[in-house]
Design a protein around this motif. Sequence first.
Motif, short mmCIF file in Angstrom:
data_model
loop_
_atom_site.label_atom_id
_atom_site.label_comp_id
_atom_site.label_asym_id
_atom_site.label_seq_id
_atom_site.Cartn_x
_atom_site.Cartn_y
_atom_site.Cartn_z
N GLY A 107 0.79 -1.22 0.00
CA GLY A 107 0.00 0.00 0.00
C GLY A 107 0.82 1.27 0.00
N ALA A 108 2.15 1.16 -0.01
CA ALA A 108 2.99 2.36 0.03
C ALA A 108 2.77 3.25 -1.20
N ARG A 109 2.36 2.65 -2.33
CA ARG A 109 2.09 3.44 -3.53
C ARG A 109 0.90 4.36 -3.36
N GLU A 110 0.04 4.06 -2.38
CA GLU A 110 -1.16 4.86 -2.16
C GLU A 110 -0.90 6.07 -1.27
N LEU A 111 0.30 6.18 -0.72
CA LEU A 111 0.61 7.30 0.16
C LEU A 111 0.75 8.58 -0.66
N SER A 112 0.04 9.61 -0.27
CA SER A 112 -0.08 10.83 -1.07
C SER A 112 1.11 11.76 -0.82
N ALA A 113 1.19 12.79 -1.67
CA ALA A 113 2.23 13.81 -1.49
C ALA A 113 2.06 14.52 -0.15
N LEU A 114 0.82 14.69 0.28
CA LEU A 114 0.57 15.33 1.56
C LEU A 114 1.16 14.51 2.71
N PHE A 115 1.03 13.18 2.61
CA PHE A 115 1.63 12.34 3.65
C PHE A 115 3.14 12.47 3.66
N SER B 92 -2.62 13.25 12.39
CA SER B 92 -2.94 13.64 11.02
C SER B 92 -2.75 12.50 10.03
N VAL B 93 -1.99 11.48 10.40
CA VAL B 93 -1.72 10.38 9.47
C VAL B 93 -3.01 9.71 8.98
N PRO B 94 -3.94 9.30 9.87
CA PRO B 94 -5.14 8.63 9.37
C PRO B 94 -6.01 9.52 8.49
N LEU B 95 -5.84 10.84 8.56
CA LEU B 95 -6.65 11.74 7.75
C LEU B 95 -6.17 11.84 6.31
N VAL B 96 -4.90 11.52 6.06
CA VAL B 96 -4.32 11.76 4.73
C VAL B 96 -3.90 10.49 4.02
N VAL B 97 -4.22 9.31 4.60
CA VAL B 97 -3.89 8.05 3.93
C VAL B 97 -5.14 7.17 3.88
N PRO B 98 -5.22 6.23 2.94
CA PRO B 98 -6.33 5.28 2.93
C PRO B 98 -6.36 4.47 4.22
N HIS B 99 -7.56 4.04 4.59
CA HIS B 99 -7.74 3.36 5.87
C HIS B 99 -6.88 2.10 5.98
N GLY B 100 -6.73 1.37 4.91
CA GLY B 100 -6.03 0.09 4.97
C GLY B 100 -4.52 0.19 5.02
N VAL B 101 -3.95 1.39 4.96
CA VAL B 101 -2.49 1.52 4.95
C VAL B 101 -1.99 2.37 6.12
N SER B 102 -2.80 2.52 7.16
CA SER B 102 -2.37 3.31 8.32
C SER B 102 -1.12 2.70 8.95
N ASP C 107 -15.18 16.01 3.45
CA ASP C 107 -15.96 15.35 2.41
C ASP C 107 -15.15 14.20 1.83
N VAL C 108 -15.51 12.97 2.21
CA VAL C 108 -14.76 11.81 1.76
C VAL C 108 -14.81 11.67 0.25
N ALA C 109 -15.96 11.97 -0.34
CA ALA C 109 -16.10 11.80 -1.79
C ALA C 109 -15.18 12.72 -2.57
N ALA C 110 -14.80 13.86 -1.95
CA ALA C 110 -13.95 14.81 -2.66
C ALA C 110 -12.47 14.50 -2.54
N LEU C 111 -12.14 13.51 -1.73
CA LEU C 111 -10.73 13.21 -1.53
C LEU C 111 -10.13 12.56 -2.77
N PRO C 112 -8.84 12.84 -3.05
CA PRO C 112 -8.16 12.08 -4.11
C PRO C 112 -8.12 10.61 -3.73
N ASP C 113 -7.98 9.74 -4.74
CA ASP C 113 -7.97 8.31 -4.47
C ASP C 113 -6.89 7.93 -3.48
N ALA C 114 -5.74 8.61 -3.54
CA ALA C 114 -4.64 8.26 -2.64
C ALA C 114 -4.95 8.62 -1.20
N GLU C 115 -5.95 9.50 -0.97
CA GLU C 115 -6.26 9.92 0.39
C GLU C 115 -7.61 9.40 0.85
N LYS C 116 -8.32 8.66 -0.01
CA LYS C 116 -9.68 8.25 0.31
C LYS C 116 -9.67 6.99 1.16
#
Length: 374
Positions: free
Chosen positions: A140-148, A258-268, A340-349
């Motif tokens: 899941g490391a590929r899903e980590l966003s630039a914000l993370f 802040s970590v759980p807010l900017v990464v997908p749930h399954g990669v915390s 707004d979860v729906a507005a999040l980028p895929d990497a942060e949803k």
Amino acid sequence: IFTAVTLVGHLMFSIAAASGDLAWAAAGRAIFGMGESTVSVVQGALCAQWFRSKEQIALAIGLTEMSHNIANWLGKVSIEVGLAWGGWEMTLWFGVLLCALSFAVAVGYFVFERAAEETAVASSDLIATKSRYRLRDLAGARELSALFWLFCLLHFVVSNVEHLFDAVSTDFIKQKWGIKWTSAAWLSSLNYSLPILLSPFVGYLLDVSSHRVPIAAAGCGLMTAGHFILGFLPWSPVAGLLVLSVAESVLPTILRASVPLVVPHGVSGVAFGVYDVAENFGKVVGNPLVGYFKDKTHNYVLDEQIFVAMSALGILCCLAIAVVDARGSNVLGARAGDYDVAALPDAEKPEAVVTDSDLRLLTDPDDEREDEDQ
């Protein structure tokens, strides 16, 4: 498992140190490090699993930071405890006692969680779904966003200023102000005094606040001021240490929460693991450098200059995070549970964000009967 590894490693180190066996002592510390660093990763991931959907993540992280600071404070004053018990060796056995207590708490948590997982409602309410990522996805490391990754850089800077200073603070205070070692040890523990009291309160405020990044920037500013006071002003060390204690009441809690807010749930868990890698890399590289600079200059002035510069760099990292977040999902500018979860980028949803009201709607028997009548 990891608390058991920590206990075994510190027990090995204590026995070897008491007998003067350097090789076994080094091996014990290595084993202890494998357990100790991993426990913090597991702790953060568990907080994300249990509290992400209940809008209490910062409060939960704040409570774990409170216990972390209590442990750091005990580590500072354990020198005096050991001497009171009969010698420096007793300090090591005091550490063994604390590791055994941690293992007992971990066993109790395991029993508690197993019982919760057997309850369907608790499982839906509290426990996050398991990660869907596999090794080919780099877990899941590929899903980590630039914000993370910006947060990871900020964590690298802030945590290493804290830990590198902590490693030399007693000797620094002893050398600059000319006081006894035991008194310097007590003074150096002051920067953990306020975090013990304030970390849970800060966590609560973060859960109801939309100003996470400005608060983090203010914390970096206080850290900069604290090291400037300690390094370059003739004031009592109490002043600088208290300023640092305010910063340390805020920064670890807000960065980890802040970590759980900017990464997908399954990669915390992966995200907290990357956090820990950044922190430990800084320790491995930074600790020898701090000692080298002190040996070359015969004081800690250059080290304090570096700490001031790194703390100021943290402010710039906060500015970069604010810009990236504002141009993207603005998840850090929303109160807990309001983004707004729906507005999040895929990497942060996240996979799912379930609120308490959602669960009551799904599980209320009266609602089910009304649906059947309709």
